[in-house]
Design an enzyme around this catalytic site. Structure first.
Site, short mmCIF file in Angstrom:
data_model
loop_
_atom_site.label_atom_id
_atom_site.label_comp_id
_atom_site.label_asym_id
_atom_site.label_seq_id
_atom_site.Cartn_x
_atom_site.Cartn_y
_atom_site.Cartn_z
N CYS A 2 11.57 -48.32 -16.33
CA CYS A 2 10.65 -49.27 -15.73
C CYS A 2 10.39 -48.78 -14.32
CB CYS A 2 11.28 -50.66 -15.68
SG CYS A 2 11.95 -51.21 -17.26
N ARG A 27 5.56 -45.43 -15.79
CA ARG A 27 6.93 -45.67 -16.22
C ARG A 27 7.05 -46.84 -17.19
NH1 ARG A 27 10.58 -43.14 -12.93
NH2 ARG A 27 12.16 -44.64 -13.52
N TRP A 74 9.08 -51.38 -19.20
CA TRP A 74 9.03 -50.73 -20.51
C TRP A 74 10.17 -51.36 -21.28
CZ3 TRP A 74 12.20 -47.52 -23.51
CH2 TRP A 74 11.56 -46.84 -24.55
N ASN A 98 15.75 -51.35 -13.56
CA ASN A 98 15.33 -50.25 -14.43
C ASN A 98 16.61 -49.64 -15.00
OD1 ASN A 98 14.33 -47.83 -15.48
ND2 ASN A 98 14.32 -46.83 -13.46
N GLY A 99 16.69 -49.54 -16.34
CA GLY A 99 17.90 -48.97 -16.95
C GLY A 99 18.42 -49.85 -18.08
N GLU A 481 3.61 -29.26 -30.58
CA GLU A 481 3.06 -29.92 -29.40
C GLU A 481 1.71 -30.58 -29.74
OE1 GLU A 481 4.11 -30.92 -26.71
OE2 GLU A 481 2.36 -31.24 -25.46
N LYS A 485 0.93 -34.67 -29.47
CA LYS A 485 -0.20 -35.25 -28.72
C LYS A 485 -0.96 -36.25 -29.59
CE LYS A 485 1.03 -34.13 -25.85
NZ LYS A 485 1.86 -33.90 -24.78
N GLU A 488 1.00 -39.38 -30.07
CA GLU A 488 1.19 -40.20 -28.87
C GLU A 488 -0.03 -41.03 -28.53
OE1 GLU A 488 4.27 -37.83 -25.96
OE2 GLU A 488 2.25 -37.01 -26.14
N HIS A 504 8.20 -25.66 -49.48
CA HIS A 504 9.56 -26.12 -49.79
C HIS A 504 9.66 -27.65 -49.70
CE1 HIS A 504 11.08 -22.05 -50.08
NE2 HIS A 504 10.44 -21.76 -48.97
N LYS A 604 5.87 -42.74 -18.98
CA LYS A 604 5.71 -41.33 -18.59
C LYS A 604 7.06 -40.64 -18.41
CE LYS A 604 3.50 -37.72 -17.00
NZ LYS A 604 2.88 -36.94 -18.05
#
Lengths: 609, 609
Positions: A2, A27, A74, A98-99, A481, A485, A488, A504, A604
């Protein structure tokens, strides 16, 4: 994960706090709130959603007052709603956090047994109650916070107000970032420098377990045992306007187009006509890099993918075995560390909790040294590493990382070349590859020019729910990657495979509803990839192939589209082929109408486990 | 990756060929066909789909004749339809083929330029034309095949008939399996021994680049330069009825329930009261295992997941660094091999093309020795390795691997314990873990008993298109394997993540349509996993948690289901927790009505790249 801001000033602080929260929205943005102490009351405004929702409520009914704390959330414990939004108030105390507190359930039971009533499901409210409880025994706010944090297990950065001590904010940190902004007759706390840069450029970084008390006139830091501590202040190099969006529709788009510049900045003064310049990893680097026999790279998410590309580069050019591991796995595993192994941490923010914890854990595991690749010079990862190479991407605001990734690749390319030179890489080849790396900004520029073609291609994905990305060799991490993207920001379930693994198992997923994106630059694996694509085509899958301009490949794809670009050479091609995949996910997300810069559920800089 | 059968006999061979094809359907079932030479005609029957479709056509219009070739196809070049089905006929030649010819396009152009007309898109028809062309120059069929294969690049096993030489079949192999079955006054060719076991138990294995000619009375083998070669014949240990389905609805279900027995068989005579028995990896193993300093494990698909579990085990118990790599990537990469590294290949069939090629490539890379973990004693991987440990799973028919995986885990557990003992693992702990391993069949048995509960749970997945599987540490590969099963047979796009990575991107996918399956046995990571699950719950995701009976975890999951099972101890828990995930994918597939034993697009033993 956060964001926190707090202030003690002579003027009304709410507008400062709201501006700070906006800078911290990367955040988390599930809910936001502020609490202001004025006279003998603490008043607060909270709202679900982004900071601007809360700001609208505030504008309708402003809170005057010179002391305040604020938060953008968050969600970890409890769903994102107003009740769970910070600040939380318990008795005479208001708190933002935050945490994650790991022993909050047992503390909550104890406090409930003593008659305490809770209004939210959060661990934060439990901390507030604990501090309030300790205040009742006659402690000052600072003493109560010190006594409380000694009982906590887990990670936190907090800011606390008490009705009894207006004009004062107490903060504390363990495992999560918190710093002090030192103004003229006013002082601040914030999760990062960006949150405070509009009101001061003088920052003081706190150490693990520090507790800090700020008023308008004073900043006092204490260690966990209550003893005063000195922490140095520096001038931040951030400029207040580096983070504006400009002509672009989204930060992500702006950041994609900044890549030629960001990569050029990352290479500048580090590579020249005769190769990689000396001492770019720090003056102590030479003996370490000469002795290195193996490398462990640890990172999360996009940075992990950069590490995977680096594995291919370093093993090929320097013949050093490289192991790449996800930080959240690495830190809890009893890793075997061969003699003379270099530990490399990769993190855009340098505050990623898992990566930071892994790096601290690595200290106990007998590595030769720790090496950081990072974008934020003042971050914990950089401060705690022995060697470092800064990426110079500038602030990255879009939650989906773009220029951070390509600048990490540029940094790793410098490291791979330098290690290669030290370990007998043929000099002619070394110089050729150095030249190729210097041309990277130009080929990124060229790849950006195919945006209109990608925009057209993106239309094929608007109604899709799934996608597979394929690559072989060093392009497999690029496929990973690309698929991350798309996940996300477009919420399409994209997954990447090394193309040879398709048969496979995952090939069972392929039918006409499953688009397949293949990264297929020229190179020795092109023929093999073509066979894999035949298998897909035989099952009706729609194909989107990104190939080199000069690849010997039939342009007519019966079901799908072929996109050609200048790869600029095999060495730099992973960075070049990343560009169209970034553009693809960006345009798919825009067409699907998602919140590109702040996709749902994410934040982020992930400063919790 | 197709199946081949051929026969030269005094009786009508079509029924033998059809029975053989049915045994080979695990290798592909996109189309099937047979060609019979009788008098001066070659007649054929071909059909899209499984062997029984072709058999129905055959029954309506049988082909008498004592010489024939047959094929069941897994499409590589060209879509699966009748035109592309084998056998292909060109001029006087009929041919069946397993493999991929890489230079077929240029050969096709050359032949077209000389007036040849092609009816299919296959590389096989090109081979047929080439052989027919070479026959016209006065060569015998055997000479023509020899001349043709010298021009081919790629991998193949073929069987060829010519109008000019009735009563004769010529076969050849490179990179794909082919063996000779020697009967009484009749001879056969087949892709494996199972295809021929109903007519003979005497098998002759061919070497790379061999060409073979069979008639009723003779079998003659030639090397690529046309010289006769001797190849030994053995009696196969396969029993003809080991592959019947019995009371079970599907082979996969039967194989899931065979696991207690299969794992017990794999452990039998290999571990006792005082630990792992001597010489179980071969009598040459001691000096090799004593010297081993690092391990590279190479495999594909499910076997790759077994290797990932082994990495956790070996690193923890023996403190040897282990690198696990997908075979299709390994073989084309210039891997760095530290001194005294052991190469381990894992393959159920022992014929997996990528794994076999990786193993051959490893010979050039300076390993200490090669070690095979495999289920088929007569397979190429076993024959070509220095050390080996056979899994004793018995024939696995279901395309989605189940008992092969858990027996591979049992084999790796033996290896990890033995390496641990050699390298100073505390003896009391060693004996405790040996005992735990011996109890594995019992705990698998116990896990199988929760099938009714899993069947109920499977209903939640019937209408889903996506799923995420989470695990941490050694349970992450279990989550990978669980997601692969669901992909393979239910066509649900399932993907696995180490739980700590979720917040670094994939969490954006989570909403009320995305079920989350978490493997959460007791252990030090349980608390961490709980925090990750809180993050998911806060976003509305439906949760399915597989936990240990004794795990301290709240059973009430607001959105979802908790399933408890006896994990049998942390060491063996990856094998135990695999069981409910196999059952889950099986029941989801049955409810969705897919073809469980022969899922679309796949084949059992992937003998092409």
């Amino acid at each position: 994960m956060c964001g926190i801001v707090a202030a003690a000033a002579q003027r009304d602080v709410a507008p400062i706090l709201i501006a700070g929260l906006k800078a911290l929205e990367y955040r988390g943005y599930d809910s936001a709130g502020i609490a202001i102490a004025e006279g003998d009351a603490i008043r607060r405004v909270r709202a679900k959603g982004k900071v601007r929702e809360m700001e609208a409520l505030y504008d309708a009914d402003p809170l005057p007052g010179g002391t305040g704390i604020a938060h953008t959330r968050w969600a970890t414990h409890g769903v994102p709603n107003e009740t769970n939004a910070h600040p939380h108030v318990q008795g005479r105390v208001a708190i933002v956090h935050n945490g994650i507190i790991e022993n909050y359930a047992s503390l909550r039971e104890e406090l409930k047994a003593r008659g305490r009533v809770f209004t939210s499901e959060t661990d934060t409210e439990v901390m507030g109650a604990l501090i309030d409880d300790l205040l009742s025994d006659g402690r000052s706010l600072r003493e109560a916070v010190l006594a409380a944090v000694r009982q906590l297990e887990g990670a936190y950065a907090i800011a606390v107000l008490s009705l009894d001590e207006p004009g004062r904010v107490v903060g504390a940190r363990r495992g999560c970032p918190l710093l002090v902004g030192i103004g003229i007759g006013e002082n601040f706390l914030g999760s990062d420098a960006q949150a405070l840069i509009k009101v001061t450029n003088r920052m003081m970084y706190l150490e693990e377990d520090d507790v800090v008390e700020i008023t308008r006139e004073s900043v006092q830091v204490f260690t966990l045992d209550g003893k005063p501590a000195d922490r140095a202040a520096h001038e931040s190099e951030l400029s207040a306007d580096a983070v504006e969006r400009g002509e672009y529709r989204h930060y992500m788009q702006k950041e994609i187009f900044e890549q030629p510049r960001a990569v050029a900045d990352t290479l500048e003064g580090r590579i020249g006509q005769h190769g990689v310049l000396p001492n770019i990893f720090g003056i102590d680097a030479d003996p370490v890099l000469d002795r290195t026999k193996q490398i462990h790279i640890v990172a999360c998410g996009t940075s992990y993918h950069a590490g995977m590309v680096a594995k291919y580069w370093i093993e090929e050019l320097a013949r050093l075995p490289v192991v790449v591991e996800v930080a959240s796995e690495y830190r809890y595993r009893d890793v075997v560390v061969p003699e003379d192994t270099l530990f490399v941490a990769v993190s855009q923010s340098g505050e990623t909790a898992d990566t930071l914890a892994a790096m601290r854990e690595s200290r106990r595991r007998g590595y030769l040294a720790t090496f950081a690749i990072c974008n934020v010079p003042e971050s914990s990862v950089v401060r705690e590493s022995d060697l470092r190479l800064m990426t110079r991407a500038g602030p990255e605001i879009g939650v989906a990382s773009t220029k951070a990734f390509t600048t990490q690749l540029a940094a790793f390319a410098l490291l791979a070349l330098d290690l290669g030179r030290r370990r007998g890489l043929d000099h002619t080849r070394y110089l050729k590859l150095c030249k190729e790396l210097q041309s990277l900004p130009r080929f990124i520029e060229s790849a950006l020019r195919i945006e209109p073609q990608i925009e057209e291609l993106a239309e094929h994905f608007i109604l899709k729910h799934n996608a597979l990305f394929l690559g072989r060799g060093v392009q497999y991490p690029v496929a990973l990657e690309g698929s991350l993207k798309l996940k996300e920001i477009s919420y399409i379930h994209a997954e990447a495979y090394p193309a040879g693994e398709l048969k496979h198992g995952p090939l069972a997923l392929v039918d006409e509803d499953m688009p397949i994106v293949a990264v297929a630059p020229n190179g020795p694996l092109l023929d093999k990839l073509k066979s894999n694509l035949q298998e897909v085509r035989a099952r009706g899958g729609e194909l989107f192939v990104f190939a080199d301009e000069h690849a010997e490949m039939d342009d007519t794809i019966e079901q799908g589209v072929m996109v050609r670009l200048e790869s600029g050479g095999e060495f730099i091609s992973p960075a070049v082929f990343t560009i169209p995949l970034q553009l693809l996910s960006y345009h798919v997300a825009v067409m699907r109408g998602t919140d590109v810069d702040q996709p749902r559920n994410l934040a982020k800089s992930v400063t919790v486990e």
